[in-house]
Design a protein around this motif. Sequence first.
Motif, short mmCIF file in Angstrom:
data_model
loop_
_atom_site.label_atom_id
_atom_site.label_comp_id
_atom_site.label_asym_id
_atom_site.label_seq_id
_atom_site.Cartn_x
_atom_site.Cartn_y
_atom_site.Cartn_z
N GLN A 18 3.27 59.12 -52.12
CA GLN A 18 3.01 58.62 -50.77
C GLN A 18 2.40 59.76 -49.96
O GLN A 18 2.69 60.93 -50.21
N THR A 19 1.57 59.41 -48.99
CA THR A 19 0.81 60.40 -48.23
C THR A 19 1.49 60.75 -46.92
O THR A 19 1.94 59.86 -46.19
N VAL A 20 1.57 62.04 -46.61
CA VAL A 20 2.16 62.51 -45.35
C VAL A 20 1.22 62.17 -44.19
O VAL A 20 0.03 62.48 -44.24
N THR A 21 1.76 61.53 -43.15
CA THR A 21 0.94 61.13 -42.00
C THR A 21 1.26 61.93 -40.74
O THR A 21 0.46 61.96 -39.81
N ALA A 22 2.41 62.60 -40.70
CA ALA A 22 2.77 63.41 -39.53
C ALA A 22 3.87 64.38 -39.91
O ALA A 22 4.72 64.08 -40.76
N VAL A 23 3.85 65.55 -39.29
CA VAL A 23 4.90 66.57 -39.49
C VAL A 23 5.22 67.19 -38.13
O VAL A 23 4.31 67.52 -37.37
N HIS A 24 6.51 67.34 -37.82
CA HIS A 24 6.91 67.99 -36.56
C HIS A 24 8.02 68.98 -36.85
O HIS A 24 9.07 68.62 -37.38
N HIS A 25 7.80 70.25 -36.51
CA HIS A 25 8.82 71.28 -36.69
C HIS A 25 9.59 71.43 -35.38
O HIS A 25 9.03 71.85 -34.37
N TRP A 26 10.87 71.07 -35.40
CA TRP A 26 11.70 71.07 -34.19
C TRP A 26 12.27 72.45 -33.90
O TRP A 26 12.35 72.87 -32.75
N VAL A 97 -0.17 67.12 -43.06
CA VAL A 97 -0.77 65.79 -43.04
C VAL A 97 -1.83 65.70 -44.13
O VAL A 97 -2.66 66.60 -44.28
N GLY A 98 -1.77 64.63 -44.91
CA GLY A 98 -2.71 64.45 -46.02
C GLY A 98 -2.13 64.83 -47.37
O GLY A 98 -2.64 64.40 -48.41
N ASP A 99 -1.06 65.64 -47.37
CA ASP A 99 -0.39 65.98 -48.63
C ASP A 99 0.34 64.76 -49.19
O ASP A 99 0.59 63.79 -48.47
#
Length: 271
Positions: A18-26, A97-99
């Motif tokens: 599955q493709t990563v669509t968003a990443v957020h580092h808190w 994103v995209g990985d």
Amino acid sequence: MNSPDPSLRVKPHLPDAQTVTAVHHWTDRLFSFRVTRPQSLRFRSGEFVMIGLLDDNGKPLLRAYSIASPSWDEELEFYSIKVPDGPLTSRLQHIKVGDEIILRPKPVGTLVLDALLPGNRLWFLATGTGLAPFASLMRDPETYEKFDQVIMMHTCREVAELEYGRQLVENLKDDPLIGELVGDKLIYYPTTTREPFHHMGRVTDNLSSGKVFADLGLPPMDAAHDRAMICGSLAFNVDVKAILEGFGLREGANSEPLEFVVEKAFVGDGI
């Protein structure tokens, strides 16, 4: 003989990709990410799936992760800690994103509404990234259709570690899909254990001392009205379970709904 151009090398094929669509580092220890959802995947809010990456030998390295998005969401969201030398998260924290990641589309888990008897109040009891399944359930209309009040108790060491949950709860009020349904039914009770905050103390201490009931103006838990779900470290789960049993609540399961359930596959330190 010339060696092949490195840019032409084929990436190893990821099974169930599955493709990563968003990443957020808190924080430097916490991050969330979203991925595409397999068309065939059906799950109940609160369940988990196995996700991961390939290891150095090209073999799948998988761990159980609660799905933090609700069952109606078109994408899947996950909330994770970062362990510097963790077999999986040492790699997973660097996704962009995209990985692609591996996602086995076979959801399971005990933190589902079907595993509880009908009641008036539903307590979500979590530490750290144990919030993830409740991030799903807090966004599910069925939660508010089944219960008059939903109390989210979440404890972290520092204030910054509460931010993912705080923003999620805050945004629910304006959510076009379930904002009206949530209304004033959802009560958020975040606490810290190290950094000063307006509410402090462990979930266990605030329950056993009665502080949370006094703070929220609620009666102590009882088996006739209260239902609960627990998600945290193994030690946390054991301690909270004992407290709930002290209130007269019994542990249920998918096959035998009762007053509370515990997530036994929570991924904690070392992943």
